[in-house]
Design an enzyme around this catalytic site. Structure first.
Site, PDB file in Angstrom:
ATOM      1  NE  ARG A 135     -13.796 -12.196 -16.064  1.00 26.61           N
ATOM      2  CZ  ARG A 135     -13.148 -13.256 -15.599  1.00 26.61           C
ATOM      3  NH1 ARG A 135     -11.584 -13.725 -16.111  1.00 26.61           N
ATOM      4  NH2 ARG A 135     -12.721 -12.905 -13.966  1.00 26.61           N
ATOM      5  CB  SER A 183      -1.307  -0.142   0.981  1.00 24.77           C
ATOM      6  OG  SER A 183      -1.496   0.936   1.963  1.00 24.77           O
ATOM      7  N   GLY A 224     -15.518  -3.953 -15.954  1.00 22.39           N
ATOM      8  CA  GLY A 224     -14.985  -4.043 -14.865  1.00 22.39           C
ATOM      9  C   GLY A 224     -16.793  -4.247 -14.482  1.00 22.39           C
ATOM     10  CB  ALA A 225     -19.135  -5.711 -13.486  1.00 23.02           C
ATOM     11  N   GLY A 226     -16.810  -4.594 -10.793  1.00 20.71           N
ATOM     12  CA  GLY A 226     -16.258  -6.081  -9.219  1.00 20.71           C
ATOM     13  C   GLY A 226     -16.720  -4.686  -8.126  1.00 20.71           C
ATOM     14  CE  LYS A 272     -11.801  -1.009  -0.526  1.00 21.40           C
ATOM     15  NZ  LYS A 272     -11.650   0.446  -2.220  1.00 21.40           N
TER      16      LYS A 272
HETATM   17  P1  ATR Z   1     -12.739  -4.629  -7.278  1.00 21.94           P
HETATM   18  O1  ATR Z   1     -13.101  -4.763  -6.703  1.00 21.94           O
HETATM   19  O2  ATR Z   1     -11.279  -4.073  -7.168  1.00 21.94           O
HETATM   20  O3  ATR Z   1     -13.154  -3.922  -8.318  1.00 21.94           O
HETATM   21  P2  ATR Z   1     -13.182  -7.305  -8.253  1.00 21.94           P
HETATM   22  O4  ATR Z   1     -14.522  -7.213  -7.544  1.00 21.94           O
HETATM   23  O5  ATR Z   1     -12.252  -8.800  -7.926  1.00 21.94           O
HETATM   24  O6  ATR Z   1     -12.463  -6.156  -7.710  1.00 21.94           O
HETATM   25  O7  ATR Z   1     -13.392  -7.288  -9.893  1.00 21.94           O
HETATM   26  C1  ATR Z   1     -12.738  -6.991 -10.826  1.00 21.94           C
HETATM   27  C2  ATR Z   1     -13.253  -6.811 -11.948  1.00 21.94           C
HETATM   28  O8  ATR Z   1     -12.193  -7.159 -12.687  1.00 21.94           O
HETATM   29  C3  ATR Z   1     -13.968  -7.958 -12.259  1.00 21.94           C
HETATM   30  O9  ATR Z   1     -15.128  -6.743 -12.921  1.00 21.94           O
HETATM   31  C4  ATR Z   1     -13.531  -9.498 -12.666  1.00 21.94           C
HETATM   32  O10 ATR Z   1     -14.729  -9.574 -14.171  1.00 21.94           O
HETATM   33  P3  ATR Z   1     -15.704 -10.275 -13.651  1.00 21.94           P
HETATM   34  O11 ATR Z   1     -17.064 -10.463 -12.849  1.00 21.94           O
HETATM   35  O12 ATR Z   1     -15.887 -11.508 -14.879  1.00 21.94           O
HETATM   36  O13 ATR Z   1     -15.449 -11.707 -12.607  1.00 21.94           O
HETATM   37  C5  ATR Z   1     -12.705  -8.501 -13.876  1.00 21.94           C
HETATM   38  N1  ATR Z   1     -11.491  -8.604 -14.110  1.00 21.94           N
HETATM   39  C6  ATR Z   1     -10.664  -9.784 -12.849  1.00 21.94           C
HETATM   40  N2  ATR Z   1      -9.930 -10.487 -14.049  1.00 21.94           N
HETATM   41  C7  ATR Z   1     -10.134 -10.078 -14.922  1.00 21.94           C
HETATM   42  C8  ATR Z   1      -9.659 -11.142 -16.556  1.00 21.94           C
HETATM   43  N3  ATR Z   1      -8.276 -11.978 -16.577  1.00 21.94           N
HETATM   44  N4  ATR Z   1     -10.628 -10.556 -17.771  1.00 21.94           N
HETATM   45  C9  ATR Z   1     -11.176 -10.452 -17.330  1.00 21.94           C
HETATM   46  N5  ATR Z   1     -12.097  -8.783 -16.628  1.00 21.94           N
HETATM   47  C10 ATR Z   1     -11.217  -9.896 -15.459  1.00 21.94           C
END
Ligand code: ATR
Length: 276
Positions: free
Chosen positions: A151, A15, A126-128, A66
């Site tokens: 994805r 960090s 992305g959707a995390g 979180k």
């Molecule tokens: P954070 O809380 O930091 O956003 P996360 O919840 O793990 O981390 O989310 C990571 C994001 O990166 C997600 O959208 C994930 O896609 P999935 O919903 O399909 O899991 C995306 N991601 C991580 N690795 C990936 C990969 N190799 N290819 C495509 N998308 C990826």
């Protein structure tokens, strides 16, 4: 008198938060310590209880705690409830209160980069958890429409449904990497997937997408990523994730200490991270 603060997560050793908060503290003349705490999920409640007893003034919370930290708090801001995540805790007489400064930090990052999303179409990759804070922020800031490219379609759909419910309007929907290329020109894009962190290629590789984009932000905290390089190759501005990292820290620092972090301190930290 020195006040204690720190970051709770797992892992935390990488960090940059101590550097950022210590820099702000010395700029403003606040005597504080900022430590890193690697905490297991099943120890979180106990850890916070001990922090409360030791009068630790505040914590930042990062992955993977979180959301799980929320059940140990005595108060949670509406924004943090809507996002489903807390990243900043502040000591109060009966326990810790929690807010989410990723949301405010992201909006400040946009403002500082001269970006307005008002009445505009936006694409979020992305959707995390990070995407959740970003999408909440840009809808709050008046985005007309948000397309989520991810994805796993089901993850994006859950997120879109949640946000449409929070804002009581159908503002957010999933689009595949192929479909999004047909979007009208002039949109804003936020890259939130962790692909860049791992040094992998961006999720969208079609050059047409980048040529239609107006400007972008990649929130991956690295100097550059494949996504940023693709933006640049199309002549588009794209700030890196150090901006969001710094601005969420500014928001936490101001919440804890009730002070304004001078722009000079922010710029110093930003250039420090970019030149490391
Ligand atoms: P954070 O809380 O930091 O956003 P996360 O919840 O793990 O981390 O989310 C990571 C994001 O990166 C997600 O959208 C994930 O896609 P999935 O919903 O399909 O899991 C995306 N991601 C991580 N690795 C990936 C990969 N190799 N290819 C495509 N998308 C990826």
């Amino acid at each position: 008198m020195s006040f204690n603060y720190g970051l709770i997560g797992n892992p935390v050793s990488h960090s940059k938060s101590p550097v950022i908060h210590n820099m702000f503290a010395s700029y403003i003349g606040i005597d504080m310590t900022y430590d890193l705490f690697c905490v297991e999920e099943n120890e979180l409640g106990d850890f916070l209880h001990k922090g409360y007893e030791a009068k630790v003034k505040g914590y930042n919370v990062t992955v993977p705690h979180k959301s799980s930290v929320m059940k140990y708090l005595i108060g949670i801001s509406d924004e943090a409830k809507a996002v489903g995540a807390v990243n900043t805790l502040k000591l109060s007489p009966n326990g810790y209160e929690g807010i989410n400064t990723d949301t405010k930090g992201f909006l400040r990052c946009l403002r500082e980069n001269g970006i307005s999303v008002l009445d505009r179409e936006c694409v979020v990759i992305g959707a995390g958890g990070a995407a959740r804070a970003v999408i909440y922020s840009i809808i709050k800031a008046g985005a007309k429409r948000v397309f989520v490219v991810n994805r796993t379609k089901a993850h994006a759909e859950i997120l879109c449904n949640d946000m449409n419910e929070v804002f009581s309007r159908n503002v957010c929907s999933y689009a595949s990497a192929e479909e999004i290329v047909d979007i009208s020109p002039g949109f804003f894009c936020a890259q939130t997937s962790s692909l860049g962190l791992k040094g992998e290629d961006a999720m969208i590789t079609d050059e047409t997408f980048y040529s239609k984009m107006s400007e972008a932000v990649d929130i991956v905290p690295k100097k550059t990523t494949d996504f940023i390089e693709r933006c640049k190759a199309s002549g588009k501005e794209c700030s890196n994730g150090f901006d969001m990292l710094v601005y969420q820290a500014v928001e936490s620092f101001e919440y804890w200490h009730d002070v304004h972090v001078p722009n000079e301190a922010v710029l110093t930290v930003r250039s420090l991270l970019n030149n490391e």
